[in-house]
Design an enzyme around this catalytic site. Structure first.
Site, PDB file in Angstrom:
ATOM      1  N   ASP A   1       7.562   3.188  -3.420  1.00  0.00           N
ATOM      2  CA  ASP A   1       8.062   2.722  -2.126  1.00  0.00           C
ATOM      3  C   ASP A   1       9.534   2.348  -2.141  1.00  0.00           C
ATOM      4  O   ASP A   1      10.175   2.279  -1.106  1.00  0.00           O
ATOM      5  CB  ASP A   1       7.310   1.432  -1.735  1.00  0.00           C
ATOM      6  CG  ASP A   1       6.030   1.729  -0.996  1.00  0.00           C
ATOM      7  OD1 ASP A   1       5.938   2.795  -0.389  1.00  0.00           O
ATOM      8  OD2 ASP A   1       5.133   0.873  -1.034  1.00  0.00           O
TER       9      ASP A   1
HETATM   10  C1  BGC Z   1       2.310  -0.301  -2.856  1.00  0.00           C
HETATM   11  C2  BGC Z   1       2.035   1.121  -3.226  1.00  0.00           C
HETATM   12  C3  BGC Z   1       3.206   1.714  -3.925  1.00  0.00           C
HETATM   13  C4  BGC Z   1       3.633   0.869  -5.101  1.00  0.00           C
HETATM   14  C5  BGC Z   1       4.876   1.376  -5.759  1.00  0.00           C
HETATM   15  C6  BGC Z   1       2.759  -1.067  -4.068  1.00  0.00           C
HETATM   16  O1  BGC Z   1       3.137  -2.328  -3.682  1.00  0.00           O
HETATM   17  O2  BGC Z   1       1.135  -0.867  -2.335  1.00  0.00           O
HETATM   18  O3  BGC Z   1       1.726   1.857  -2.072  1.00  0.00           O
HETATM   19  O4  BGC Z   1       2.842   2.995  -4.358  1.00  0.00           O
HETATM   20  O5  BGC Z   1       3.862  -0.449  -4.669  1.00  0.00           O
HETATM   21  O6  BGC Z   1       6.004   1.230  -4.993  1.00  0.00           O
END
Ligand code: BGC
Length: 816
Positions: free
Chosen positions: A490
């Site tokens: 993200d």
């Molecule tokens: C989110 C995921 C994401 C991960 C890496 C998590 O907090 O829920 O959707 O893939 O972070 O960024």
């Protein structure tokens, strides 16, 4: 250092001090009514949706930690000159207890504690078939003399919408309404009932009470916290009836216990949803019948014990679906109990409500919930089926999707919107797992709306096609998939700089940058493109399967052309077409995601690149606490990379040990047959293996955390964000399907273990479709490779046991 121990026979983690480094919590509830409960009785309760239908209030960012829960105060007035007040869970009064124990079990928690020869036993759980939480409290007098005690209960109502509840005081301080029934034995919380008439909450106890309070300020005193309520100090409830302000429910029960005598009280916190056509008599008069029916069901100890047994039987049944017996106690403990339990919790919660997710921010994640399915689908396939339909209903016609949706409304969240270009492919992953598990092709023909609009509905298979086509039609200059706002990571926001010079990533919304590309999505496309092709074949559409495979081949080649950096896979190309995660970069030269995912998708295996990539992971990213997400950590903020470099080195996506993608690397090692290394990676983040360093790790030793601080961090090895993480599902996939090697295919179970040399023999029982498989594996000290596979006495070729409807039992012998 440890703060408790595993009791495997009881399937409980036993916490022996209330002063754990962080609150260690448990989840109560399996279907729609849920509570979070910590080892000091903190936590909160909601129905279906932690944001929109919150029953009890929690205080975020508070000191001390973990403030607000459902509390019982025991006031011992036996010796009038030396009265003492204490709580079975130690908080909030924090009187030093003579003994304390908290047992977190599967869907229940038990507390046993004592002070001055009075013992309290508290059992709390959500029964299988009711929307309520039961607290059974038994108080025993172990003194030689009679004991005189006053017991006070306490819950603080939340005014339903937890977000509004903590912001909109000008309104909310005037809306609270309660009704007191049976002299205070039952307290109704009916805020909003005036206008909605569709729901209310209750808090009741199965006995006559000596007083009650429903006004928080009357109970606590305006300037006190729950650690020192006025009413408890005075020893006398005020019988306050709240009107506006902050409604609570509290009851006072005075009791005298002879030496050795015990008394048990049953408290019920419940949610009542009125039937749509329910007629109400006059404004604010609630239909109390369903509430009393609920209270009646749990008014005796026998009824409560029966409901607890139902819950335990339910878990017995679920955990029987995949069960291992080996000489590795910690593996057995995680596989048979805690990993599967966490998978259920992540399936229920997605990333909505934990002690690190407020329940008011995120709802159900599209990507998150699709992945949670991977670890859950064998447990209750019917619920997984419905979830797939719900998730697919938030997809747009071009294949993209709302990144999150609200569990109550099941509608996509437009504040967050779409634009995460990995999202569409996760739908294929979840659906493929479901179909492989169940053989139920009918799901592919279900008519599913786009963006919840039935006028534009198509079959689920058409949805998957939109997912596939989204990647096909969104590629960048290197023929690699466009990343959009971000992919799985993200925080890798590669398109922000070009469109918004001078702004930080947080200050603007969705950005569909034109060119930034993701090698990670390429890896996903290769894996899930093939899984899509298999589904198309099952539906008899060979042309579509071929089209998908041709597209997969293009992306595979693009990865070899532009995604290989010499010793490892590149992570991405930024908006200027500069490499991210390459030796050419000053910082962030290697990222874990493409190494794990490309290899597990099979990319570079036959070309000899896969082994190199994994060697690089071992050399550059590995630590004693797990594999870091990238190295070297970003020491300065890179606007062209976005949020990833906003974290201090070693935390979260900036070189933390992001547990979610450790299993990808472990799976990748099994693809190459490296059982020793796959298991070494498994162990490093596995809760049972790191229980001994609970003082370093800090989060609960029975579940995975999203992140462990990496080598660059000040607190290397410290966990954060426990419970709600895709780590649960991916680790279960890793250990159950790749390391232990029992993988559901469309044609039957494949058995192909990849274990460390010293793992020893093991037996797995696995329910698959409607048959039970008993699988005995003789490992012969080897890491991988099946020499002989015998099924019901007959030797078979290959590793897949053909599934034949009608055969209910498969006795499988595997010689490695
Ligand atoms: C989110 C995921 C994401 C991960 C890496 C998590 O907090 O829920 O959707 O893939 O972070 O960024």
């Amino acid at each position: 250092m440890k703060y408790g121990y595993f009791d495997d026979a009881a399937r409980e983690y036993v916490i022996t001090t209330p002063k754990t480094p962080l609150p260690w919590i448990n989840y109560l509830g399996n279907k729609e009514f849920f509570s979070l409960i910590s080892n000091t009785c903190g936590g909160y309760t909601f129905y279906k949706d932690a944001k929109l239908l919150r029953l009890t209030r929690y205080r975020y960012n508070n000191v001390p930690y973990d403030n607000n829960g459902k509390y019982f105060y025991i006031k011992d007035v036996t010796d009038a000159a030396n009265t003492v007040v204490w709580n079975p869970g130690w908080q909030p009064v924090k009187t030093k207890l003579d003994s304390y124990e908290c047992r977190h079990g599967l869907g229940y928690s038990k507390f046993t504690s004592s002070k001055n020869d009075v013992e309290a036993k508290l059992l709390t759980f959500v029964p299988m078939n009711d929307n309520c939480e039961i607290s059974k409290l038994t108080i025993t007098n172990n003194k030689n003399t009679a004991a005189k005690l006053s017991l006070f209960s306490y819950v603080e109502w939340c005014l339903w919408n937890a977000d509004d509840d903590m912001k909109n005081f000008q309104r909310n301080l005037s809306t609270g309404e309660v009704e007191v029934v049976d002299g205070g034995s039952v307290i109704f919380h009916k805020t909003e009932y005036r206008e909605r008439r569709n729901h209310y909450a209750i808090y009741g106890v199965n006995t006559k009470v000596d007083g009650f309070d429903t006004s928080r300020d009357a109970f606590l005193g305006a300037y006190n916290g729950p650690d020192s309520p006025d009413v408890v100090a005075e020893g006398k409830a005020t019988n306050s009836v709240a009107s506006g302000w902050s409604p609570i429910a509290s009851q006072q029960i005075n009791l005298e216990l002879a030496p050795g005598e015990s008394k048990t009280f049953i408290f019920t916190l419940g949610y009542i949803e009125n039937p749509e056509d329910d007629k109400w008599e006059a404004p604010s008069v609630v239909n109390k019948k369903p509430a009393f029916k609920m209270l009646d069901s749990y008014k005796t100890e026998e009824a409560v014990d029966k409901a607890l047994k139902e819950l335990c039987d339910y878990w017995d049944n679920l955990l029987g679906i995949y069960h291992i017996s080996s000489k590795n106690e910690k593996v057995d403990r995680m596989v048979n109990i805690w990993n599967q339990y966490q998978c259920m919790v992540t399936f229920n919660m997605s990333r909505s409500a934990s002690y690190y997710e407020s329940g008011i921010g995120r709802g159900m994640g599209f990507r998150d919930s699709c992945q949670d399915l991977l670890g859950f689908v064998h447990l209750i396939p019917d619920r997984a089926r419905q979830r797939i339909i719900d998730i697919a209903s938030t997809q747009f016609q071009d294949g993209s999707a709302y990144h999150q949706y609200q569990p109550l409304t099941k509608k996509g969240n437009s504040d967050i919107g779409s634009g995460f270009n990995d999202d569409p492919l996760w739908l294929i992953a979840g659906t493929s797992a479901y179909v492989r598990e169940t053989g139920d092709l009918s799901i592919l023909k279900e008519i599913v709306p786009f963006d919840n609009d039935m006028s534009v509905a198509k079959t689920l298979m058409e949805h998957l096609k939109c997912s596939l086509n989204f990647t096909i039609t969104h590629k960048g200059p290197h023929g690699l998939p466009l990343i959009g706002r971000a992919d799985w990571n993200d925080c890798l926001n590669l398109n922000c700089f070009s469109e918004h010079p001078g702004e930080s990533f947080q200050t603007f919304g969705p950005s569909e940058g034109p060119v930034a590309e993701s090698v990670f999505i390429a890896g996903m496309f290769v894996k899930y493109g093939e899984e899509y092709a298999q589904l198309a074949e099952l539906l008899g559409d060979d042309a579509e399967a071929k089209r998908a495979r041709d597209e997969v081949k293009k992306v595979y080649d693009a990865v070899l052309d532009a995604g290989w950096d010499g010793e490892w896979f590149v992570r991405a190309y930024d908006a200027y077409s500069n490499k991210v995660g390459s030796k050419e970069c000053e910082e962030g030269q290697i990222y874990i995601e493409p190494q794990g995912f490309c290899v597990l998708a099979g990319i570079g295996v036959k070309e000899g690149l896969a082994a190199k990539a994994l060697k690089s992971v071992e050399e550059r990213l590995d630590t004693k606490y797990g594999v870091m997400i990238l190295q070297p950590a970003y020491t300065k903020y890179h606007l062209e990379l976005g949020e990833v470099s906003s974290y201090p080195p070693g935390y979260k996506e900036n070189a933390g040990i992001f547990c979610h993608n450790n299993p990808w690397v472990s799976i990748a090692e099994t693809v190459l047959g490296h059982g020793n290394r796959a298991f070494e990676i498994y162990k490093k983040t596995c809760p049972a293996y790191i229980e001994d360093i609970s003082d370093v790790h800090c989060t609960e030793p029975y579940v995975y955390s999203q992140m462990v601080a990496g080598r660059d961090a000040k607190f290397f090895g410290q966990g954060k964000n426990s419970w709600l993480t895709g780590t649960a599902a991916w680790t279960f996939v890793n250990i159950s399907q790749y390391i232990l090697g029992v993988y559901p295919t469309h044609n039957g179970l494949s058995i192909n273990p990849c274990v460390p040399e010293d793992f020893g023999d093991f037996t797995i029982t696995r329910k698959y479709r409607d048959a039970i498989y008993t699988i005995d594996v003789k490992t012969n000290g080897s890491q991988s490779g099946v020499k002989k596979l015998t099924v019901n006495g007959k030797e078979i070729e290959g590793t897949v046991i053909p599934y034949e409807a009608g055969i209910k039992e498969y006795k499988v012998e595997v010689i490695m």
